[in-house]
Write an enzyme that holds these catalytic residues in place. Structure first.
Site, PDB file in Angstrom:
ATOM      1  N   THR A 141       0.830  -1.212   0.000  1.00  0.00           N
ATOM      2  CA  THR A 141       0.000   0.000   0.000  1.00  0.00           C
ATOM      3  C   THR A 141       0.864   1.261   0.000  1.00  0.00           C
ATOM      4  O   THR A 141       0.677   2.161  -0.828  1.00  0.00           O
ATOM      5  CB  THR A 141      -0.913  -0.006   1.252  1.00  0.00           C
ATOM      6  OG1 THR A 141      -1.624  -1.237   1.264  1.00  0.00           O
ATOM      7  CG2 THR A 141      -1.882   1.150   1.250  1.00  0.00           C
ATOM      8  N   VAL A 142       1.811   1.333   0.922  1.00  0.00           N
ATOM      9  CA  VAL A 142       2.619   2.557   1.051  1.00  0.00           C
ATOM     10  C   VAL A 142       3.751   2.569   0.023  1.00  0.00           C
ATOM     11  O   VAL A 142       3.982   3.583  -0.656  1.00  0.00           O
ATOM     12  CB  VAL A 142       3.182   2.705   2.484  1.00  0.00           C
ATOM     13  CG1 VAL A 142       3.963   4.008   2.614  1.00  0.00           C
ATOM     14  CG2 VAL A 142       2.047   2.682   3.516  1.00  0.00           C
TER      15      VAL A 142
ATOM     16  N   LYS B 150       6.086   1.486  12.884  1.00  0.00           N
ATOM     17  CA  LYS B 150       5.928   1.830  14.304  1.00  0.00           C
ATOM     18  C   LYS B 150       6.191   0.645  15.217  1.00  0.00           C
ATOM     19  O   LYS B 150       6.734   0.781  16.300  1.00  0.00           O
ATOM     20  CB  LYS B 150       4.529   2.382  14.578  1.00  0.00           C
ATOM     21  CG  LYS B 150       3.390   1.379  14.403  1.00  0.00           C
ATOM     22  CD  LYS B 150       2.322   1.888  13.517  1.00  0.00           C
ATOM     23  CE  LYS B 150       1.839   0.813  12.600  1.00  0.00           C
ATOM     24  NZ  LYS B 150       0.944   1.299  11.581  1.00  0.00           N
TER      25      LYS B 150
ATOM     26  N   GLU C 208       8.867   9.645   9.938  1.00  0.00           N
ATOM     27  CA  GLU C 208       7.674  10.511  10.025  1.00  0.00           C
ATOM     28  C   GLU C 208       6.374   9.732   9.862  1.00  0.00           C
ATOM     29  O   GLU C 208       5.373  10.002  10.535  1.00  0.00           O
ATOM     30  CB  GLU C 208       7.762  11.600   8.948  1.00  0.00           C
ATOM     31  CG  GLU C 208       6.620  12.575   8.937  1.00  0.00           C
ATOM     32  CD  GLU C 208       6.514  13.356  10.235  1.00  0.00           C
ATOM     33  OE1 GLU C 208       7.424  14.131  10.532  1.00  0.00           O
ATOM     34  OE2 GLU C 208       5.514  13.177  10.956  1.00  0.00           O
TER      35      GLU C 208
ATOM     36  N   VAL D 249       3.814   7.399  12.770  1.00  0.00           N
ATOM     37  CA  VAL D 249       2.684   7.803  13.629  1.00  0.00           C
ATOM     38  C   VAL D 249       1.809   8.769  12.845  1.00  0.00           C
ATOM     39  O   VAL D 249       2.309   9.742  12.274  1.00  0.00           O
ATOM     40  CB  VAL D 249       3.169   8.492  14.925  1.00  0.00           C
ATOM     41  CG1 VAL D 249       1.984   8.825  15.830  1.00  0.00           C
ATOM     42  CG2 VAL D 249       4.181   7.636  15.665  1.00  0.00           C
TER      43      VAL D 249
ATOM     44  N   GLY E  41     -12.160  -1.521   4.182  1.00  0.00           N
ATOM     45  CA  GLY E  41     -10.700  -1.651   4.136  1.00  0.00           C
ATOM     46  C   GLY E  41     -10.001  -0.890   5.246  1.00  0.00           C
ATOM     47  O   GLY E  41      -8.781  -0.761   5.252  1.00  0.00           O
TER      48      GLY E  41
ATOM     49  N   GLU F  32      -8.248  -4.716   9.328  1.00  0.00           N
ATOM     50  CA  GLU F  32      -7.695  -5.957   8.795  1.00  0.00           C
ATOM     51  C   GLU F  32      -8.663  -7.108   9.070  1.00  0.00           C
ATOM     52  O   GLU F  32      -9.536  -6.999   9.933  1.00  0.00           O
ATOM     53  CB  GLU F  32      -6.388  -6.302   9.535  1.00  0.00           C
ATOM     54  CG  GLU F  32      -5.367  -5.203   9.565  1.00  0.00           C
ATOM     55  CD  GLU F  32      -4.488  -5.203   8.318  1.00  0.00           C
ATOM     56  OE1 GLU F  32      -4.353  -6.277   7.710  1.00  0.00           O
ATOM     57  OE2 GLU F  32      -3.991  -4.132   7.960  1.00  0.00           O
TER      58      GLU F  32
ATOM     59  N   LYS G 289       2.427   3.562  18.859  1.00  0.00           N
ATOM     60  CA  LYS G 289       2.537   4.980  18.485  1.00  0.00           C
ATOM     61  C   LYS G 289       2.695   5.860  19.734  1.00  0.00           C
ATOM     62  O   LYS G 289       3.441   6.838  19.736  1.00  0.00           O
ATOM     63  CB  LYS G 289       1.317   5.398  17.677  1.00  0.00           C
ATOM     64  CG  LYS G 289       1.275   4.700  16.308  1.00  0.00           C
ATOM     65  CD  LYS G 289      -0.090   4.813  15.671  1.00  0.00           C
ATOM     66  CE  LYS G 289      -0.135   4.208  14.287  1.00  0.00           C
ATOM     67  NZ  LYS G 289      -1.503   4.077  13.765  1.00  0.00           N
TER      68      LYS G 289
ATOM     69  N   GLY H  31      -3.524   5.249   4.774  1.00  0.00           N
ATOM     70  CA  GLY H  31      -3.788   5.345   3.335  1.00  0.00           C
ATOM     71  C   GLY H  31      -2.467   5.508   2.603  1.00  0.00           C
ATOM     72  O   GLY H  31      -1.583   6.245   3.062  1.00  0.00           O
TER      73      GLY H  31
HETATM   74  N1  NAP Z   1      -1.004   1.327   5.128  1.00  0.00           N
HETATM   75  C1  NAP Z   1      -0.987   2.475   5.778  1.00  0.00           C
HETATM   76  O1  NAP Z   1      -1.892   3.292   5.639  1.00  0.00           O
HETATM   77  C2  NAP Z   1       0.166   2.798   6.695  1.00  0.00           C
HETATM   78  C3  NAP Z   1       0.175   4.029   7.380  1.00  0.00           C
HETATM   79  C4  NAP Z   1       1.259   4.354   8.203  1.00  0.00           C
HETATM   80  C5  NAP Z   1       2.289   3.455   8.349  1.00  0.00           C
HETATM   81  N2  NAP Z   1       2.246   2.243   7.696  1.00  0.00           N
HETATM   82  C6  NAP Z   1       3.365   1.327   7.872  1.00  0.00           C
HETATM   83  O2  NAP Z   1       4.016   1.173   6.607  1.00  0.00           O
HETATM   84  C7  NAP Z   1       4.551  -0.132   6.512  1.00  0.00           C
HETATM   85  C8  NAP Z   1       4.013  -0.794   5.248  1.00  0.00           C
HETATM   86  O3  NAP Z   1       2.616  -0.881   5.336  1.00  0.00           O
HETATM   87  P1  NAP Z   1       1.705  -1.308   4.072  1.00  0.00           P
HETATM   88  O4  NAP Z   1       0.311  -1.015   4.462  1.00  0.00           O
HETATM   89  O5  NAP Z   1       2.260  -0.729   2.825  1.00  0.00           O
HETATM   90  O6  NAP Z   1       1.935  -2.899   4.069  1.00  0.00           O
HETATM   91  P2  NAP Z   1       1.566  -3.924   2.906  1.00  0.00           P
HETATM   92  O7  NAP Z   1       0.581  -3.336   1.958  1.00  0.00           O
HETATM   93  O8  NAP Z   1       1.265  -5.213   3.582  1.00  0.00           O
HETATM   94  O9  NAP Z   1       2.953  -4.081   2.100  1.00  0.00           O
HETATM   95  C9  NAP Z   1       4.057  -4.753   2.632  1.00  0.00           C
HETATM   96  C10 NAP Z   1       5.080  -4.933   1.503  1.00  0.00           C
HETATM   97  O10 NAP Z   1       6.256  -5.528   2.037  1.00  0.00           O
HETATM   98  C11 NAP Z   1       6.563  -6.724   1.323  1.00  0.00           C
HETATM   99  N3  NAP Z   1       7.120  -7.654   2.307  1.00  0.00           N
HETATM  100  C12 NAP Z   1       6.614  -8.004   3.505  1.00  0.00           C
HETATM  101  N4  NAP Z   1       7.430  -8.877   4.118  1.00  0.00           N
HETATM  102  C13 NAP Z   1       8.477  -9.082   3.281  1.00  0.00           C
HETATM  103  C14 NAP Z   1       9.635  -9.881   3.347  1.00  0.00           C
HETATM  104  N5  NAP Z   1       9.895 -10.675   4.400  1.00  0.00           N
HETATM  105  N6  NAP Z   1      10.506  -9.853   2.294  1.00  0.00           N
HETATM  106  C15 NAP Z   1      10.251  -9.080   1.204  1.00  0.00           C
HETATM  107  N7  NAP Z   1       9.156  -8.276   1.107  1.00  0.00           N
HETATM  108  C16 NAP Z   1       8.287  -8.294   2.131  1.00  0.00           C
HETATM  109  C17 NAP Z   1       5.261  -7.201   0.719  1.00  0.00           C
HETATM  110  O11 NAP Z   1       5.516  -8.006  -0.411  1.00  0.00           O
HETATM  111  P3  NAP Z   1       4.293  -8.558  -1.335  1.00  0.00           P
HETATM  112  O12 NAP Z   1       3.736  -7.350  -2.042  1.00  0.00           O
HETATM  113  O13 NAP Z   1       4.937  -9.512  -2.298  1.00  0.00           O
HETATM  114  O14 NAP Z   1       3.343  -9.190  -0.385  1.00  0.00           O
HETATM  115  C18 NAP Z   1       4.576  -5.861   0.385  1.00  0.00           C
HETATM  116  O15 NAP Z   1       5.053  -5.384  -0.865  1.00  0.00           O
HETATM  117  C19 NAP Z   1       4.190  -0.845   7.823  1.00  0.00           C
HETATM  118  O16 NAP Z   1       5.246  -0.719   8.743  1.00  0.00           O
HETATM  119  C20 NAP Z   1       2.977  -0.071   8.301  1.00  0.00           C
HETATM  120  O17 NAP Z   1       2.810  -0.127   9.701  1.00  0.00           O
HETATM  121  C21 NAP Z   1       1.215   1.914   6.879  1.00  0.00           C
END
Ligand code: NAP
Length: 430
Positions: A15-16, A107, A131, A134, A189, A192, A207, A304
């Protein structure tokens, strides 16, 4: 490093991560203007490198080996967006060992293993920026670390989990039950499939630990944060709160009192006129109280892909500028070793609702237990039916342990048929 370009190795393209790739491409010229160089994503690690992705990068840039991205000589700067503790922790330490600064949004990792990571960053004189960890797209860490460096923060109250804020908004404004609101959050969405981390307050506690560490210059880890989730908040609690002019919110609270830090996450009644009461749906907000600037509120989208990517890209630009020009940003600020105040020793205000026998002397009997535990009552009133009455109390600020002991004693009284709602009250009416 190629002149004029800083090469970014991305760990994670979900997502990010994917939103970061898009943002670097869509706003590349503006970003180059501010950074003084172009930012180019040269390698990307994902779990499944063969899966088609919604990002325009040559397929050869993807690998399923994050260590290879960190070690790649064509990567100058590492951006960790995988989430979780391992392998993120090890790869970040490897990045510092290889002389590469790191940007992360993780986080969970920072709240559990922050000391090790910051020690490694500081020892190698490299940036570790976070940044987005949180409140997603809300600029908060940099303002707290840099803009407010001359301020002494006394207290912060935050709505830092969008999922639970959405659920509580559905319950408050649309009369949904907790189960229905959770289901809707999952459909949209916001939640989870396994909502434990959000609903039980683990995400908010991580956080809270990060914010408390920055606010009070001391290391606070996730395990230091007292935590209660929202699974037990009932429609009755919400209705009672509304009747009294309050809104129920899941708050992350960090306070500094007499040199000691308290950090906690729990549902609380917030006065309807308080700025946090109007933070609805999946929005986030952090309300800071300081000595000089007074009250500040940071508000906006806490999650997001696109919103969070703006925070990540801001960090990438800062780190890239330092790579090109030398120096680094403010490193770890946890230089003090403040004592964590146990939850029982914190002070707060409480709302309590008791179903009692409707006979003379009951109120005096109950008031006696409050008095013996040193909990003084600000307001009490009775709402009665034929043979059962509801007594509603709001206390003055009291010690948590003394209040909990009072509730325990009241549960055992014959005159008390049931303890209804017990909720903390936080935040003064402005
Ligand atoms: N989503 C939000 O709104 C949000 C907001 C603030 C902070 N965050 C933080 O940002 C980070 C990412 O969040 P996200 O929502 O983007 O997560 P996500 O959509 O689950 O994406 C995780 C990515 O990491 C890859 N990945 C996970 N484990 C791996 C491993 N062992 N080796 C190689 N690649 C690996 C996944 O590969 P695949 O694509 O192949 O599965 C995917 O591309 C997290 O720390 C989360 O807490 C997220």
């Amino acid at each position: 490093m190629e002149e004029g370009t800083v090469r970014v190795g991305l760990l994670g393209c979900g997502t990010v991560g994917a939103a970061v790739v898009r943002l670097l491409r869509d706003h590349g010229d503006d970003i180059a203007l501010r950074a003084g160089c172009r930012l180019e994503v040269t390698r990307v690690a994902v779990r499944d490198a063969s899966r088609a992705r919604d990002v325009r990068l040559p397929p050869g840039r993807f690998t399923d080996d994050p260590a290879a991205v960190v070690a790649d000589p064509e990567v100058d700067l590492v951006c960790e967006l995988m989430g979780g503790i391992e392998p993120a922790r090890t790869r970040i330490l490897e990045a510092f060992a290889a002389g590469k600064p790191v940007v992360t949004a993780n986080k969970e990792l920072l709240a559990n293993a922050g000391k090790e990571l910051f020690d490694a960053a500081d020892a190698s004189g490299l940036d570790l920026y976070f940044e987005a960890s949180v409140a997603g797209g809300v600029p908060l860490i940099r303002p707290m670390k840099e803009s407010l460096v001359g301020e002494r923060v006394r207290r912060l109250l935050g709505i830092v989990n969008g999922t639970t804020n959405y659920i509580l908004t559905e319950m408050s404004e649309r009369g949904a039950t907790f189960a229905d609101a959770l289901e809707r959050a999952q459909e949209l969405g916001y939640a989870e499939a396994d909502p434990t981390a959000d609903v039980e307050g683990f995400d908010a506690a991580a956080k809270c630990a990060i914010l408390a560490s920055i606010a009070f210059n001391t290391r606070v880890v996730a395990a230091d944060v007292y935590r209660e989730g929202i699974a037990n908040v009932s429609p009755l609690d919400i209705a009672d709160a509304r009747r009294l002019g309050y809104v129920v919110k899941l708050l992350a609270i960090a306070e500094l009192e007499d040199g000691e830090v308290s950090a906690r996450v729990h549902p609380a009644m917030v006065p309807a006129g308080h700025p946090l009461a109007s933070v609805r749906d999946a929005s986030n907000a952090v309300f800071l109280e300081g000595d000089r600037v007074g009250e500040l509120m940071f508000y906006g989208p806490g999650a997001g892909g696109d919103a969070t990517a703006t925070a990540v890209v801001g960090d990438l630009v800062s780190a890239a500028r330092h790579l090109l020009r030398g120096g680094h940003g403010i490193g770890c600020t946890c230089v003090l070793d403040r004592r964590m105040r146990p939850m029982d020793d914190t002070r707060g205000q409480y709302y309590l609702n008791l179903h009692v026998e409707d006979r003379p002397g009951v109120l005096a009997e109950i008031a006696d237990h409050f008095g013996r535990n040193g909990v003084s009552i600000e307001r009490v009133w009775q709402e009665g039916t034929a043979d059962e009455a509801t007594l509603v109390f709001i206390t003055h600020r009291a010690q948590e342990g003394a209040f909990q002991k009072t509730v325990q004693e009241l549960r055992e009284l014959r005159a008390v048929r049931a303890v209804g709602s017990v909720l903390r009250v936080e935040g003064e009416e402005p």
